[in-house]
Design a protein around this motif. Structure first.
Motif, short mmCIF file in Angstrom:
data_model
loop_
_atom_site.label_atom_id
_atom_site.label_comp_id
_atom_site.label_asym_id
_atom_site.label_seq_id
_atom_site.Cartn_x
_atom_site.Cartn_y
_atom_site.Cartn_z
N PHE A 1 58.05 8.47 7.15
CA PHE A 1 57.12 7.99 6.40
C PHE A 1 56.63 6.69 6.79
CE2 PHE A 1 57.10 5.37 2.11
CZ PHE A 1 55.95 5.87 1.76
N TYR A 2 54.99 6.91 7.12
CA TYR A 2 54.40 6.03 8.00
C TYR A 2 54.95 5.25 9.13
CZ TYR A 2 50.41 6.33 4.55
OH TYR A 2 49.46 6.81 3.82
N PRO A 3 55.37 5.98 9.99
CA PRO A 3 56.11 5.38 11.31
C PRO A 3 54.96 4.80 12.22
CG PRO A 3 56.00 7.85 11.59
CD PRO A 3 55.39 7.52 10.20
N PHE A 4 54.31 3.71 11.79
CA PHE A 4 53.11 3.13 12.60
C PHE A 4 53.58 2.81 14.04
CE2 PHE A 4 51.90 2.34 7.96
CZ PHE A 4 50.62 3.18 7.73
N ARG A 5 54.73 2.31 14.24
CA ARG A 5 54.65 2.05 15.77
C ARG A 5 54.79 3.39 16.64
NH1 ARG A 5 53.97 0.66 19.61
NH2 ARG A 5 55.31 -0.52 21.14
N THR A 6 55.43 4.19 16.11
CA THR A 6 55.61 5.51 16.58
C THR A 6 54.15 6.14 16.59
OG1 THR A 6 57.69 5.98 15.82
CG2 THR A 6 56.61 7.92 16.60
N ILE A 7 53.42 5.99 15.67
CA ILE A 7 52.03 6.45 15.75
C ILE A 7 51.20 5.95 16.95
CG2 ILE A 7 50.00 7.17 14.35
CD1 ILE A 7 51.82 7.45 11.86
N GLU A 8 51.44 4.62 16.72
CA GLU A 8 50.58 3.88 17.73
C GLU A 8 50.75 4.28 19.04
OE1 GLU A 8 49.61 -0.35 17.06
OE2 GLU A 8 51.13 -0.86 18.59
N ARG A 9 52.40 4.56 19.39
CA ARG A 9 52.47 5.00 20.99
C ARG A 9 51.86 6.49 21.16
NH1 ARG A 9 57.87 2.13 20.31
NH2 ARG A 9 58.40 3.84 18.89
N THR A 10 51.58 7.12 20.18
CA THR A 10 50.96 8.37 20.48
C THR A 10 49.27 8.26 20.78
OG1 THR A 10 50.20 8.97 18.07
CG2 THR A 10 52.40 9.65 18.55
N GLY A 11 48.80 7.27 20.26
CA GLY A 11 47.56 7.11 20.71
C GLY A 11 46.52 7.36 19.40
N ILE A 12 47.18 7.85 18.52
CA ILE A 12 46.31 8.25 17.31
C ILE A 12 45.87 7.02 16.84
CG2 ILE A 12 46.46 9.23 14.85
CD1 ILE A 12 48.85 10.88 16.02
N VAL A 13 44.43 7.07 16.31
CA VAL A 13 43.79 5.85 15.64
C VAL A 13 44.20 6.00 14.15
CG1 VAL A 13 41.54 5.02 14.83
CG2 VAL A 13 41.84 5.94 17.24
N VAL A 14 44.55 4.94 13.48
CA VAL A 14 44.84 4.76 12.17
C VAL A 14 43.90 3.60 11.58
CG1 VAL A 14 46.60 4.12 10.68
CG2 VAL A 14 47.38 5.11 12.67
N SER A 15 43.56 3.98 10.34
CA SER A 15 42.47 3.03 9.74
C SER A 15 43.23 2.94 8.43
CB SER A 15 41.17 3.55 9.56
OG SER A 15 41.10 4.75 8.64
N GLY A 16 43.31 1.75 8.07
CA GLY A 16 43.89 0.94 6.82
C GLY A 16 42.87 1.06 5.54
N GLY A 17 43.38 1.58 4.55
CA GLY A 17 42.80 1.72 3.25
C GLY A 17 43.67 1.57 2.15
N SER A 18 43.24 1.58 0.81
CA SER A 18 44.11 1.30 -0.16
C SER A 18 44.27 2.49 -1.19
CB SER A 18 43.31 0.36 -1.26
OG SER A 18 42.27 0.93 -1.71
N ASP A 19 43.24 3.47 -1.25
CA ASP A 19 43.30 4.30 -2.29
C ASP A 19 43.02 4.00 -3.56
OD1 ASP A 19 42.63 6.95 -3.16
OD2 ASP A 19 44.92 7.63 -3.08
N LEU A 20 42.28 2.73 -3.66
CA LEU A 20 42.08 2.13 -5.01
C LEU A 20 41.42 3.22 -5.89
CD1 LEU A 20 41.31 -0.15 -7.15
CD2 LEU A 20 39.32 -0.13 -6.01
N MET A 21 41.95 3.48 -7.01
CA MET A 21 41.32 4.34 -8.27
C MET A 21 40.94 3.90 -9.32
SD MET A 21 43.89 7.72 -7.29
CE MET A 21 45.44 6.80 -7.75
N ILE A 22 41.59 2.93 -9.76
CA ILE A 22 41.42 2.42 -11.12
C ILE A 22 41.46 0.95 -10.94
CG2 ILE A 22 41.28 4.39 -12.78
CD1 ILE A 22 44.20 3.32 -13.67
N LYS A 23 41.00 0.19 -11.95
CA LYS A 23 41.02 -1.58 -11.97
C LYS A 23 40.52 -2.32 -11.00
CE LYS A 23 45.09 -0.65 -14.80
NZ LYS A 23 44.52 -0.52 -16.16
N TRP A 24 39.90 -3.51 -11.43
CA TRP A 24 39.41 -4.08 -10.40
C TRP A 24 40.47 -5.43 -9.87
CZ3 TRP A 24 34.91 -6.08 -14.30
CH2 TRP A 24 34.11 -4.89 -14.50
N ASP A 25 41.46 -5.98 -10.33
CA ASP A 25 42.38 -6.90 -9.79
C ASP A 25 42.87 -6.21 -8.50
OD1 ASP A 25 43.94 -9.52 -10.37
OD2 ASP A 25 45.20 -7.94 -9.56
N PRO A 26 42.78 -7.09 -7.47
CA PRO A 26 43.26 -6.63 -6.13
C PRO A 26 44.69 -6.19 -6.03
CG PRO A 26 42.17 -8.78 -5.92
CD PRO A 26 42.20 -8.31 -7.23
#
Ligand SMILES: [Zn+2]
Length: 596
Positions: free
Chosen positions: A469-494
């Protein structure tokens, strides 16, 4: 001869002076010839400029002219481009500046419209939802709908959807659907309107859940609640002007957090028309990249190509302000509703999934919407269009199907370098990561699910699965580029939006792996603050093929940046969550400014 010698000497002295004055900090470009000519419009100096260039260089000052960055370096170097009366000179007094943030997956139009006509609450418990419904029905006529969109059982204190009986008790004469996007819980009245009963045959995709003992409907529809919702007309459609107004308001909130670009997760014709006009009026506060989902089932590859080309023609802005960036398909459901396609059955660990998701089958593995051949056809079309293929894909079983389609295309013509991607990609086993790394497949991730839902998911899923589940350190070691986002779907409050789009809370989760209830999930997968910031800047530019233009503070790039209220790199880690922008600049234009 003498003249020549003096000339050479002057040249050397000149070069010496030039080098003394303009010696660049390693990795930072400031060209002496430009420096001699240019007068900056804005100079930000005496700051801590996190350039997010390759070496993560930190500079003191940055100069902007028109829509571009013309110098980055020391105070002295950059202030040389300032001219009294012509340059706005800003003493940052040590404040941190970052490249304008890039949101790499949000449903901006949909979210903008959601809160525009009526602000529904975000209930955090079944109890509070039922209380709200009980009050709401008093204001409605019999038969009028209540639909809670994007509402998930994992986000309720009770860790389940409301039951059929509970909904019937508070709303006997109004149709209700609690719609978790990839599953929905209806009441009896809604099922009656839709003509759905226990004799209704199971749909091609998804499951109508029945009580295993009695065969009666439970009101739960796993990725097939459209059977009910197709009878709901929805809210009134916004006018073009209203849509623009809604987008403007949500974008203003994005700017307050330091965002200057958004990759829209799914774009529609009327949304693009709104962005076009906001741009032409000079009122678009973020650069857009659009994602288009063609009709991949009924159409041939050629027809898909033509459909995408027709969509491209609707975009009237320069590419740097809006372009169709992706061809998208839909692989599976979601992990918040137990419909993501998993390798292991949801019952592999125990029966908790039955309570949380309402499943009645321990062997249920989630849903795949179409077959691999259909996805491969869409991917072939994307290849021909020279656009990145991408897909909504949450589970590891879903990833097998998606990468299977990518492999099929890759066998005919290599996809490496095309930056095909996986949207969400919550569960990434090592073998999948390896293939992605080898073929340049990038990951558009939403860490919000880790901190909002990680605690419960780690109880439902096996340890083997949760390790992926989102093993970002492991992913980083593979060299895969990861971009961050929210999947905001509804509502305005951050923070209360679904999903929260506050990037600094997301970055806090990336560097701490803290989940919402205070626990820590897999601390060994923490990444550095620098890496977390890359996910929200240069990596977001990379996935949309615009890293040569934006995503870092470098000479020649777009003047997109944000001045922060805190020192992101050194503030106490929990204060990262309190970061916001004091000033946000997009293309040299200030779109947000506030006092501290
Ligand atoms: Zn999405």
């Amino acid at each position: 001869m003498l003249k020549k010698f003096i000339g050479a000497g002057l040249y050397l002295i000149g070069l010496f002076i030039a080098l003394t004055i303009f010696v660049p900090i390693p990795g930072i470009g400031i060209s002496p010839s430009n420096a001699a000519r240019e007068v900056a419009d804005i100079v930000l100096y005496n700051g801590k400029i996190l350039t997010v260039d390759k070496k993560f260089t930190i500079a003191q000052a940055v100069a902007i002219k028109k829509d571009r960055i013309i110098a980055v370096g020391t105070n002295k170097q950059v202030l040389a481009l300032a001219k009294k009366g012509k340059t706005e000179q800003v003493d940052l007094k040590g404040k941190t500046v970052v490249p304008g943030l890039i949101e790499s997956h949000a449903h901006l139009q949909e979210a903008a419209e959601s809160d525009y006509l009526e602000k529904l609450p975000t209930p955090d418990s079944v109890d509070s939802l039922l209380k709200y419904v009980a009050e709401k029905v008093k204001t409605l006529k019999e038969g009028e709908w209540i639909v809670f969109e994007k509402t998930f059982p994992t986000r309720f204190k009770e860790r389940r959807f409301p039951t059929l009986q509970e909904l019937d008790a508070v709303a006997p004469k109004n149709p209700i659907v609690i719609d978790g996007l990839y599953a929905g819980q209806a009441n009896s009245y809604a099922m009656k309107i839709a003509g759905v009963d226990k004799n209704t045959p199971q749909p091609k995709v998804g499951v109508i859940v029945k009580d295993p003992a009695t065969g009666e409907l439970t009101g739960l529809f796993l990725r097939c609640q459209a059977l009910i919702l197709k009878h709901y007309a929805g809210m009134r459609k916004l006018t073009h002007e209203e849509r623009m107004d809604a987008i403007r308001k949500l974008v203003a909130s994005y700017n307050q957090l330091g965002f200057t670009s958004v990759i829209e997760g799914l774009s529609w014709e009327n949304g693009i028309a709104a962005y076009n006009e906001l741009y032409s009026r000079g009122e678009l506060g973020v650069r857009m990249t659009y994602t288009f989902m063609p009709d991949i089932v009924k159409k041939s590859k050629e027809e898909i190509v033509n459909q995408v080309k027709a969509m491209q023609l609707l975009v009237k802005t320069p590419d740097s302000w809006g372009k169709i960036g992706f061809v998208k398909a839909w692989i599976d459901g979601g992990i918040l509703t137990g419909t993501a396609r998993m390798r292991e059955p949801y019952g592999a660990k125990g029966p908790l999934h039955k309570k949380v998701y309402g499943h009645n089958d321990s062997n249920f593995k989630g849903v795949v919407v179409f077959d691999q051949a259909t996805y491969a056809k869409a991917a072939e079309a994307a290849y021909e269009l020279n656009l990145p293929m991408t897909a909504h894909c949450v589970g590891d079983g879903g990833l097998d199907v998606l990468l299977g389609a990518y492999k099929q295309v890759d066998a005919a013509h290599p996809i490496k370098g095309r930056r095909w991607s996986v949207i969400h990609g919550d569960f990434t086993p090592e073998d999948s990561l390896q293939w992605m790394a080898d073929h340049g497949v990038v990951l558009i991730a939403q860490v919000a699910w880790l901190y909002k839902d990680g605690a419960l998911l780690s109880e439902v899923l096996t340890e083997k699965t949760i390790k992926t589940f989102y093993p970002f350190r492991t992913i980083e070691r593979t060299g895969i580029v990861v971009s961050g986002g929210s999947d905001l779907m509804i509502k305005w409050d951050p923070i209360n939006a679904v999903n929260p789009y506050h990037p600094w809370i997301a970055m806090h989760a990336l560097v701490t792996r803290q989940v919402e209830n205070g626990g820590v999930l897999m601390p060994e997968e923490r990444i550095s603050r620098e890496s977390a910031l890359r996910q929200y800047t240069i990596n977001g530019a990379y996935v949309s093929f615009s890293e040569g233009f934006k995503g870092s503070i470098e000479v020649g790039k777009a003047a997109d940046l944000a001045v922060l209220n805190k020192d992101y790199l050194t503030c106490p880690v929990d204060e990262i969550k309190e970061i916001r922008a004091l000033r946000t600049i997009v293309g040299g234009k200030t779109v947000h400014m506030t006092r501290e």
